[in-house]
Design a protein around this motif. Structure first.
Motif, PDB file in Angstrom:
ATOM      1  N   ALA A  54      56.856  53.264  20.923  1.00  0.00           N
ATOM      2  CA  ALA A  54      58.471  52.455  21.785  1.00  0.00           C
ATOM      3  C   ALA A  54      59.132  52.342  20.761  1.00  0.00           C
ATOM      4  O   ALA A  54      60.429  51.883  20.663  1.00  0.00           O
ATOM      5  CB  ALA A  54      58.092  50.853  21.630  1.00  0.00           C
ATOM      6  N   GLY A  55      59.124  53.142  19.234  1.00  0.00           N
ATOM      7  CA  GLY A  55      59.853  52.634  18.529  1.00  0.00           C
ATOM      8  C   GLY A  55      60.173  51.986  17.326  1.00  0.00           C
ATOM      9  O   GLY A  55      60.366  51.902  15.707  1.00  0.00           O
ATOM     10  N   SER A  56      58.737  50.616  17.407  1.00  0.00           N
ATOM     11  CA  SER A  56      58.403  49.735  16.361  1.00  0.00           C
ATOM     12  C   SER A  56      57.039  50.382  14.969  1.00  0.00           C
ATOM     13  O   SER A  56      56.654  51.355  14.916  1.00  0.00           O
ATOM     14  CB  SER A  56      58.202  48.373  16.811  1.00  0.00           C
ATOM     15  N   HIS A  57      57.451  49.621  13.618  1.00  0.00           N
ATOM     16  CA  HIS A  57      56.699  49.824  12.776  1.00  0.00           C
ATOM     17  C   HIS A  57      55.249  49.575  13.141  1.00  0.00           C
ATOM     18  O   HIS A  57      55.093  48.867  13.556  1.00  0.00           O
ATOM     19  CB  HIS A  57      57.037  49.726  11.597  1.00  0.00           C
TER      20      HIS A  57
END
Length: 73
Positions: free
Chosen positions: A44-47
């Motif tokens: 989803a694009g989070s670290h």
């Protein structure tokens, strides 16, 4: 209290190897859940360093809520 005693009697009839395997699977679940949450968060694009603890925390809270909910809910 009687439910607890009944569950202990049921697990006493299970072979020791299966009880050990059940314990391993139950304790491994939180690690699998955290890693799966990290993968979904990374997708989803989070670290992953942020999403793994978040997934673990949410999983623990959900497990506690489900465990404490009244029967039949």
């Amino acid at each position: 209290m009687l439910d607890l005693l009944a569950s202990v009697q049921v697990t006493a009839s299970v072979p020791p190897v299966l009880r050990w395997l059940g314990g391993v699977l139950a304790t491994a679940w939180t690690a699998v859940e955290a890693q799966g949450g990290a993968v979904l968060g990374a997708a989803a694009g989070s670290h992953p360093v942020v999403t793994a603890p978040a997934a673990l925390g949410v999983g623990v809270v959900v497990a506690l809520v489900v465990r404490r909910s009244p029967p039949g809910c």
